[in-house]
Write an enzyme that holds these catalytic residues in place. Structure first.
Site, mmCIF file in Angstrom:
data_model
loop_
_atom_site.group_PDB
_atom_site.id
_atom_site.type_symbol
_atom_site.label_atom_id
_atom_site.label_comp_id
_atom_site.label_asym_id
_atom_site.label_seq_id
_atom_site.Cartn_x
_atom_site.Cartn_y
_atom_site.Cartn_z
ATOM 1 N N SER A 126 0.841 -1.192 0.000
ATOM 2 C CA SER A 126 0.000 0.000 0.000
ATOM 3 C C SER A 126 0.877 1.244 0.000
ATOM 4 O O SER A 126 1.629 1.498 0.946
ATOM 5 C CB SER A 126 -0.905 0.016 1.234
ATOM 6 O OG SER A 126 -1.575 1.249 1.289
ATOM 7 N N HIS A 161 -0.899 -0.886 -4.449
ATOM 8 C CA HIS A 161 -2.212 -0.519 -3.910
ATOM 9 C C HIS A 161 -2.251 0.986 -3.672
ATOM 10 O O HIS A 161 -1.396 1.536 -2.965
ATOM 11 C CB HIS A 161 -2.443 -1.285 -2.604
ATOM 12 C CG HIS A 161 -3.799 -1.096 -2.009
ATOM 13 N ND1 HIS A 161 -4.913 -1.776 -2.459
ATOM 14 C CD2 HIS A 161 -4.239 -0.324 -0.989
ATOM 15 C CE1 HIS A 161 -5.967 -1.440 -1.739
ATOM 16 N NE2 HIS A 161 -5.587 -0.545 -0.829
ATOM 17 N N ASP A 189 -4.524 4.020 -2.233
ATOM 18 C CA ASP A 189 -5.706 4.395 -1.461
ATOM 19 C C ASP A 189 -6.141 5.797 -1.856
ATOM 20 O O ASP A 189 -5.350 6.734 -1.794
ATOM 21 C CB ASP A 189 -5.389 4.356 0.037
ATOM 22 C CG ASP A 189 -5.275 2.929 0.531
ATOM 23 O OD1 ASP A 189 -6.271 2.196 0.411
ATOM 24 O OD2 ASP A 189 -4.193 2.544 1.000
ATOM 25 N N MET A 239 -8.786 8.602 -0.886
ATOM 26 C CA MET A 239 -9.780 8.961 0.125
ATOM 27 C C MET A 239 -9.829 10.461 0.332
ATOM 28 O O MET A 239 -8.888 11.176 0.000
ATOM 29 C CB MET A 239 -9.482 8.255 1.441
ATOM 30 C CG MET A 239 -8.147 8.559 2.037
ATOM 31 S SD MET A 239 -7.954 7.666 3.584
ATOM 32 C CE MET A 239 -6.443 6.793 3.320
ATOM 33 N N HIS A 297 -8.139 1.701 -4.532
ATOM 34 C CA HIS A 297 -9.159 1.455 -3.501
ATOM 35 C C HIS A 297 -9.813 2.795 -3.183
ATOM 36 O O HIS A 297 -9.194 3.663 -2.588
ATOM 37 C CB HIS A 297 -8.454 0.842 -2.280
ATOM 38 C CG HIS A 297 -9.331 0.655 -1.092
ATOM 39 N ND1 HIS A 297 -8.820 0.455 0.175
ATOM 40 C CD2 HIS A 297 -10.683 0.608 -0.955
ATOM 41 C CE1 HIS A 297 -9.817 0.307 1.031
ATOM 42 N NE2 HIS A 297 -10.962 0.401 0.384
ATOM 43 N N MET A 301 -12.011 5.044 -1.217
ATOM 44 C CA MET A 301 -12.715 5.258 0.054
ATOM 45 C C MET A 301 -13.368 6.627 -0.008
ATOM 46 O O MET A 301 -13.022 7.539 0.748
ATOM 47 C CB MET A 301 -11.729 5.132 1.225
ATOM 48 C CG MET A 301 -11.319 3.696 1.467
ATOM 49 S SD MET A 301 -10.038 3.549 2.712
ATOM 50 C CE MET A 301 -8.605 3.943 1.744
ATOM 51 N N MET A 320 -12.291 -5.574 4.101
ATOM 52 C CA MET A 320 -11.470 -4.716 4.970
ATOM 53 C C MET A 320 -11.234 -5.432 6.296
ATOM 54 O O MET A 320 -12.177 -5.908 6.935
ATOM 55 C CB MET A 320 -12.173 -3.380 5.241
ATOM 56 C CG MET A 320 -12.183 -2.390 4.079
ATOM 57 S SD MET A 320 -10.564 -1.922 3.452
ATOM 58 C CE MET A 320 -9.811 -1.148 4.878
ATOM 59 N N GLY A 368 -3.242 3.626 7.799
ATOM 60 C CA GLY A 368 -2.351 2.479 7.848
ATOM 61 C C GLY A 368 -1.954 2.214 9.296
ATOM 62 O O GLY A 368 -2.215 3.031 10.192
ATOM 63 N N ASP A 419 -7.202 -6.194 3.406
ATOM 64 C CA ASP A 419 -6.505 -4.905 3.500
ATOM 65 C C ASP A 419 -6.591 -4.383 4.927
ATOM 66 O O ASP A 419 -7.674 -4.085 5.419
ATOM 67 C CB ASP A 419 -7.190 -3.927 2.521
ATOM 68 C CG ASP A 419 -6.541 -2.553 2.492
ATOM 69 O OD1 ASP A 419 -5.503 -2.359 3.129
ATOM 70 O OD2 ASP A 419 -7.094 -1.671 1.795
ATOM 71 N N SER A 438 2.301 -0.869 6.281
ATOM 72 C CA SER A 438 3.379 -0.660 7.251
ATOM 73 C C SER A 438 4.297 -1.870 7.387
ATOM 74 O O SER A 438 5.499 -1.695 7.598
ATOM 75 C CB SER A 438 2.804 -0.249 8.610
ATOM 76 O OG SER A 438 1.650 -0.958 8.898
#
Ligand code: DX5
Ligand code: ZN
Length: 234
Positions: free
Chosen positions: A9, A34, A36, A38, A75, A77, A150, A157, A184, A207
Site C-alpha cells: 500500500s 495498492h 488508497d 480517500m 481502492h 474510500m 477490509m 495504515g 486490507d 506498514s
C-alpha cells in the site's frame, strides 16, 4: 487455484519519492501497487496535503507512466466513486474498487462504466458490513471481479488486524472458489497465515512492508503463505 497477488500500500510509502518507492516495491517482487484514494477531514493541513497528493489522479498518471505496465490497484474510500471513474481511467488505473456501503443504488452503472474504461471492477466492504451485501454484485451477469474484505476500519495504515473479519473471507471462498479475494489492513508476517488459510489471495500490506528492513523478504513470505494455503485447499 487462485494466484497470490501481493500489493504494497503506497499510503505507507515516502510520498516525496513516490515514483522511486513504487519502483523499489516492484523490484522487491510486488505484483500490484495498492493506491488508497480517500477524502480526509483532518484539521492538520499537512495531512490533508499528503492524502490529496496520494489520492490525486495525476499521481496515478505519474506512477503509471514511470512504471510502465505496473498494475495499479485503486481502492476508493470516497462517497461518490462514480465521479472518479473517468479521471482514474484516464490516469491509467488498472483496478477500481468501490465500497458497497455507498453504492447500493448505482453499483450496476459503476461496474459497467469501470469496465468501459478498461479497468477491473472490485467491491470493498467494511468490517461491520455483512458479506451477503456483495453477493448480488458477484453473481450479476456483469459482475465485479474482486471482493476486498477490509480487515481494519478504513482510513489509516498501521492499525491492528481484525480476525473476526475472516469469517467473511471463508464464506466468500467457499461460495466462489476462483474469485480474487483481497484483504486490507494489518497484514504482515504475524497475520498472513490466518488470512491465507481463510482463502484470501490478494494481500494489501502497508506498514509491514515499508517498515521492514528487507521488504522483499516480507513480500516473499506472504506469497508463500498464500501458495501453501491454496495447495492445501485443492
Ligand atoms: C486503510 C487502507 C490500507 C492501508 C493498509 O484504510 O485501505 O490500504 O494502507 O495499511 P497497513 O497494512 O499498514 O494496515
Ligand atoms: Zn486500501
Amino acid at each position: 487455484m487462485v494466484k497470490p497477488k501481493i500489493a504494497p500500500s503506497m499510503l505507507s510509502s515516502d510520498f516525496a519519492n513516490l515514483a522511486s518507492e513504487a519502483e523499489r516495491m516492484l523490484q522487491c517482487g510486488a505484483d500490484w501497487l495498492h493506491m488508497d484514494i480517500m477524502v480526509c477531514f483532518h484539521q492538520i493541513t499537512s495531512i490533508i496535503t499528503l492524502y490529496h497528493m496520494c489520492s490525486n489522479p495525476h499521481m496515478i498518471t505519474l506512477i503509471g507512466a514511470l512504471q510502465d505496465g505496473a498494475y495499479l490497484d485503486c481502492h476508493l474510500m470516497v462517497t461518490n466513486p462514480l465521479d472518479y471513474v473517468e479521471p482514474l481511467g484516464e490516469a491509467g488505473a488498472s483496478g477500481f474498487t468501490f465500497h458497497v456501503e455507498v453504492s447500493k443504488d448505482n453499483w450496476q452503472e459503476l461496474i459497467q462504466r469501470i469496465k468501459s474504461k478498461g479497468m477491473k471492477p472490485g467491491v470493498a466492504l467494511k468490517p461491520k458490513t455483512p458479506v451477503e451485501e456483495v453477493y448480488p454484485l458477484v453473481e450479476d451477469e456483469n459482475p465485479v471481479e474482486m471482493v476486498l474484505v477490509m480487515t481494519v476500519e478504513p482510513g489509516f495504515g498501521g492499525q491492528k488486524f481484525m480476525p473476526e473479519t475472516m469469517e467473511k473471507v471463508r464464506a466468500l471462498r467457499k461460495k466462489y472458489p476462483s474469485l480474487d479475494i483481497e484483504v486490507d489492513g494489518g497484514l504482515g508476517p504475524s497475520t498472513i497465515d490466518i488470512a491465507a488459510s481463510a482463502g484470501a489471495n490478494c494481500i494489501v500490506a502497508g506498514s509491514s512492508v515499508f517498515g521492514a528492513p528487507e521488504p522483499a523478504q516480507v513480500i516473499s513470505l506472504m506469497r508463500k503463505s498464500v501458495d501453501e494455503a491454496q495447495k492445501i485447499s485443492c
